[in-house]
Design a protein around this motif. Structure first.
Motif, PDB file in Angstrom:
ATOM      1  N   GLY A 204       0.845  -1.367   0.070  1.00  0.00           N
ATOM      2  CA  GLY A 204      -0.040   0.019   0.090  1.00  0.00           C
ATOM      3  C   GLY A 204       0.814   1.326  -0.041  1.00  0.00           C
ATOM      4  N   ASN A 205       2.162   1.127   0.105  1.00  0.00           N
ATOM      5  CA  ASN A 205       2.909   2.504   0.167  1.00  0.00           C
ATOM      6  C   ASN A 205       3.449   2.559  -1.261  1.00  0.00           C
ATOM      7  N   SER A 206       3.820   4.019  -1.455  1.00  0.00           N
ATOM      8  CA  SER A 206       4.360   4.228  -2.836  1.00  0.00           C
ATOM      9  C   SER A 206       6.049   3.923  -2.757  1.00  0.00           C
ATOM     10  N   TRP A 207       6.463   4.194  -3.946  1.00  0.00           N
ATOM     11  CA  TRP A 207       7.865   3.714  -4.013  1.00  0.00           C
ATOM     12  C   TRP A 207       7.940   2.375  -4.562  1.00  0.00           C
ATOM     13  N   PHE A 208       7.511   1.818  -5.582  1.00  0.00           N
ATOM     14  CA  PHE A 208       7.352   0.423  -5.904  1.00  0.00           C
ATOM     15  C   PHE A 208       8.638  -0.152  -5.846  1.00  0.00           C
ATOM     16  N   ARG A 209       9.698   0.424  -6.330  1.00  0.00           N
ATOM     17  CA  ARG A 209      11.138  -0.151  -6.106  1.00  0.00           C
ATOM     18  C   ARG A 209      11.473  -0.686  -4.999  1.00  0.00           C
ATOM     19  N   ASP A 210      11.256  -0.274  -3.789  1.00  0.00           N
ATOM     20  CA  ASP A 210      11.489  -0.818  -2.586  1.00  0.00           C
ATOM     21  C   ASP A 210      10.965  -2.266  -2.318  1.00  0.00           C
ATOM     22  N   PRO A 211      11.716  -3.332  -1.999  1.00  0.00           N
ATOM     23  CA  PRO A 211      11.062  -4.738  -2.086  1.00  0.00           C
ATOM     24  C   PRO A 211      10.555  -4.828  -0.912  1.00  0.00           C
ATOM     25  N   MET A 212      10.353  -4.058   0.054  1.00  0.00           N
ATOM     26  CA  MET A 212       9.677  -4.039   1.068  1.00  0.00           C
ATOM     27  C   MET A 212       8.071  -3.499   1.076  1.00  0.00           C
ATOM     28  N   VAL A 214       6.871  -3.610  -2.163  1.00  0.00           N
ATOM     29  CA  VAL A 214       6.337  -4.496  -3.189  1.00  0.00           C
ATOM     30  C   VAL A 214       7.246  -5.895  -2.941  1.00  0.00           C
ATOM     31  N   ARG A 215       6.650  -6.894  -2.598  1.00  0.00           N
ATOM     32  CA  ARG A 215       7.104  -8.139  -2.518  1.00  0.00           C
ATOM     33  C   ARG A 215       6.919  -9.070  -3.606  1.00  0.00           C
ATOM     34  N   ILE A 216       7.958  -9.471  -4.270  1.00  0.00           N
ATOM     35  CA  ILE A 216       8.071 -10.542  -5.348  1.00  0.00           C
ATOM     36  C   ILE A 216       8.710 -11.716  -4.887  1.00  0.00           C
ATOM     37  N   MET A 217       8.275 -12.833  -4.808  1.00  0.00           N
ATOM     38  CA  MET A 217       8.950 -14.173  -4.237  1.00  0.00           C
ATOM     39  C   MET A 217       8.540 -15.517  -4.705  1.00  0.00           C
ATOM     40  N   SER A 222       7.589 -25.939   1.686  1.00  0.00           N
ATOM     41  CA  SER A 222       7.035 -26.390   2.824  1.00  0.00           C
ATOM     42  C   SER A 222       5.556 -25.977   3.159  1.00  0.00           C
ATOM     43  N   SER A 223       5.058 -27.042   3.902  1.00  0.00           N
ATOM     44  CA  SER A 223       3.621 -26.757   4.119  1.00  0.00           C
ATOM     45  C   SER A 223       3.683 -25.744   5.398  1.00  0.00           C
ATOM     46  N   GLY A 224       2.232 -25.144   5.414  1.00  0.00           N
ATOM     47  CA  GLY A 224       2.187 -24.296   6.742  1.00  0.00           C
ATOM     48  C   GLY A 224       1.922 -22.712   6.160  1.00  0.00           C
ATOM     49  N   THR A 225       1.985 -21.795   7.093  1.00  0.00           N
ATOM     50  CA  THR A 225       1.933 -20.508   6.680  1.00  0.00           C
ATOM     51  C   THR A 225       3.205 -20.055   5.868  1.00  0.00           C
ATOM     52  N   VAL A 226       2.962 -19.508   4.716  1.00  0.00           N
ATOM     53  CA  VAL A 226       4.287 -19.099   3.854  1.00  0.00           C
ATOM     54  C   VAL A 226       4.283 -17.586   3.773  1.00  0.00           C
ATOM     55  N   PHE A 227       2.978 -16.816   4.071  1.00  0.00           N
ATOM     56  CA  PHE A 227       3.239 -15.668   3.969  1.00  0.00           C
ATOM     57  C   PHE A 227       2.208 -15.151   4.787  1.00  0.00           C
ATOM     58  N   SER A 228       2.473 -13.893   5.450  1.00  0.00           N
ATOM     59  CA  SER A 228       1.447 -13.487   6.572  1.00  0.00           C
ATOM     60  C   SER A 228       1.846 -11.883   6.538  1.00  0.00           C
ATOM     61  N   SER A 229       0.667 -11.019   6.358  1.00  0.00           N
ATOM     62  CA  SER A 229       0.700  -9.660   6.174  1.00  0.00           C
ATOM     63  C   SER A 229       1.196  -8.950   7.515  1.00  0.00           C
ATOM     64  N   LEU A 230       1.428  -9.687   8.504  1.00  0.00           N
ATOM     65  CA  LEU A 230       1.870  -9.190   9.984  1.00  0.00           C
ATOM     66  C   LEU A 230       3.388  -9.427   9.803  1.00  0.00           C
ATOM     67  N   ASP A 231       4.018  -9.923   9.059  1.00  0.00           N
ATOM     68  CA  ASP A 231       5.275 -10.560   9.180  1.00  0.00           C
ATOM     69  C   ASP A 231       6.282  -9.045   8.538  1.00  0.00           C
ATOM     70  N   LYS A 232       6.734  -8.369   9.081  1.00  0.00           N
ATOM     71  CA  LYS A 232       7.324  -6.942   8.823  1.00  0.00           C
ATOM     72  C   LYS A 232       8.568  -7.273   7.960  1.00  0.00           C
ATOM     73  N   LYS A 233       9.154  -8.551   7.941  1.00  0.00           N
ATOM     74  CA  LYS A 233      10.410  -9.097   7.553  1.00  0.00           C
ATOM     75  C   LYS A 233      10.109  -9.177   5.813  1.00  0.00           C
ATOM     76  N   LEU A 234       8.686  -9.414   5.759  1.00  0.00           N
ATOM     77  CA  LEU A 234       8.180  -9.787   4.308  1.00  0.00           C
ATOM     78  C   LEU A 234       7.523  -8.449   3.631  1.00  0.00           C
ATOM     79  N   ILE A 235       7.046  -7.710   4.150  1.00  0.00           N
ATOM     80  CA  ILE A 235       6.213  -6.668   3.728  1.00  0.00           C
ATOM     81  C   ILE A 235       5.974  -5.611   4.768  1.00  0.00           C
ATOM     82  N   ARG A 236       6.045  -4.160   4.094  1.00  0.00           N
ATOM     83  CA  ARG A 236       5.893  -2.981   4.925  1.00  0.00           C
ATOM     84  C   ARG A 236       4.366  -2.506   4.457  1.00  0.00           C
ATOM     85  N   THR A 237       3.626  -2.472   5.560  1.00  0.00           N
ATOM     86  CA  THR A 237       2.074  -2.097   5.278  1.00  0.00           C
ATOM     87  C   THR A 237       1.954  -0.597   5.308  1.00  0.00           C
ATOM     88  N   ALA A 238       1.022  -0.137   4.840  1.00  0.00           N
ATOM     89  CA  ALA A 238       0.754   1.582   4.690  1.00  0.00           C
ATOM     90  C   ALA A 238       0.759   2.076   6.016  1.00  0.00           C
TER      91      ALA A 238
END
Length: 301
Positions: A204-212, A214-217, A222-238
């Motif tokens: 939801g933030n601007s500056w799309f070149r920042d990998p935090m 916009v996450r491309i992965m 492995s089974s289980g949770t592989v992405f969570s929007s709470l995980d600040k290591k994967l994505i930065r929310t607005a």
């Protein structure tokens, strides 16, 4: 105010139409006596594109196919869970009587492993929404669009869905809830494993070149949770939002996939502990995208 110093004023007005206007500025002394005034003329010119209908048509563009919708063999309503089939280009969309997709086929292959499911937690009990027979309606709008609606119920809660499908595959859904208070509402989209190998997500933030932002992965295998929007290591929310809402998540394979998105978090009840968006890989390799739309108790109107 010193007479030799400029004064900057910002004047805010209610919206006004096109035409000629005059802004008159008058200065007064402490006793309320007018010291002087001046006028500023202003013309709000109607731009040539205003209310322009150029490019708006009920016909598809060349090399595209019109939307074709078949509701129970061509009738105007659906009387069972398998309400309708819509055909657009190389895709076929099967809608349930609830108004939600039950099957999506792209170039002969299923993107989903089952219907999109919605569940609610009412009085501590999780219940699944079931479609109301006979509630489905659909109508094409020229060649480019089909509008539809349907209803589902669960534990004293009614979900009324309105949506539309366009010739390029775009689908829009609006769900209105009425009835008993809820403590949870989940929407689960079950992807086939080969249609959900990669993730493209936006926080939801601007500056799309920042990998935090916009996450491309590649999704972990492995089974289980592989992405969570709470995980600040994967994505930065607005910034400024409570919870972990993100407006966009695109799951895809090498040849087919599907993106989910929302304009904003209006209507969501967020939690600081439960992720708004989470992705799980199942033991058989398939993938589930879960939207935790309501994560804390809310009274419905």
């Amino acid at each position: 105010v010193k007479p030799d110093k400029p004064i900057n004023l910002e004047v805010r007005t209610a919206p006004f139409g096109f035409g000629d206007y005059t802004l008159t500025v008058t200065s007064f002394d402490e006793a309320g006596k007018a010291l002087g005034s001046f006028a500023i003329p202003h013309t709000r010119v109607k731009p040539p594109w205003w209310e322009c209908k150029a490019g708006i048509s009920d016909k598809v563009m060349p090399d595209w196919e019109p939307v074709v919708i078949d509701v129970d063999g061509g009738s105007a309503k659906g009387d069972d869970a398998a309400a309708t089939v819509a055909r657009i280009g190389l895709r076929t969309i099967h809608l349930a009587a609830s108004g939600l997709p039950r099957r999506i086929v792209s170039q002969g292959e299923d993107i989903l492993t089952g219907p999109v499911e919605m569940t609610a937690t009412v009085d501590g009990t999780e219940v699944a929404f079931t479609a109301v027979a006979g509630s489905f309606r659909a109508e094409t709008k020229g060649e480019v669009r089909a509008d539809f609606s349907g209803t589902a119920k669960a534990g004293g809660v009614t979900a009324s869905t309105k949506g539309f499908l366009e010739f390029d595959g775009f689908m829009w859904f609006e769900v209105t809830l009425t009835g008993e208070p809820l403590s949870k509402l989940q929407l689960r989209i079950p992807y086939a494993g080969d249609a959900a190998k990669l993730l493209h997500a936006w926080g939801g933030n601007s500056w799309f070149r920042d990998p935090m932002n916009v996450r491309i992965m590649e999704l972990p295998r492995s089974s289980g949770t592989v992405f969570s929007s709470l995980d600040k290591k994967l994505i930065r929310t607005a910034e400024g939002l409570r919870g972990s809402f993100i407006p966009y998540a695109f799951l895809t394979g090498d040849r087919r996939g599907m993106a989910w998105f929302a304009e904003n978090d209006r209507g969501w009840t967020q939690s600081t502990e439960k992720p708004a968006i989470e992705i799980e890989r199942l033991a058989n390799g398939d993938v589930a995208l879960t939207l935790n739309v309501i994560a804390e108790r809310v009274d419905l109107t």
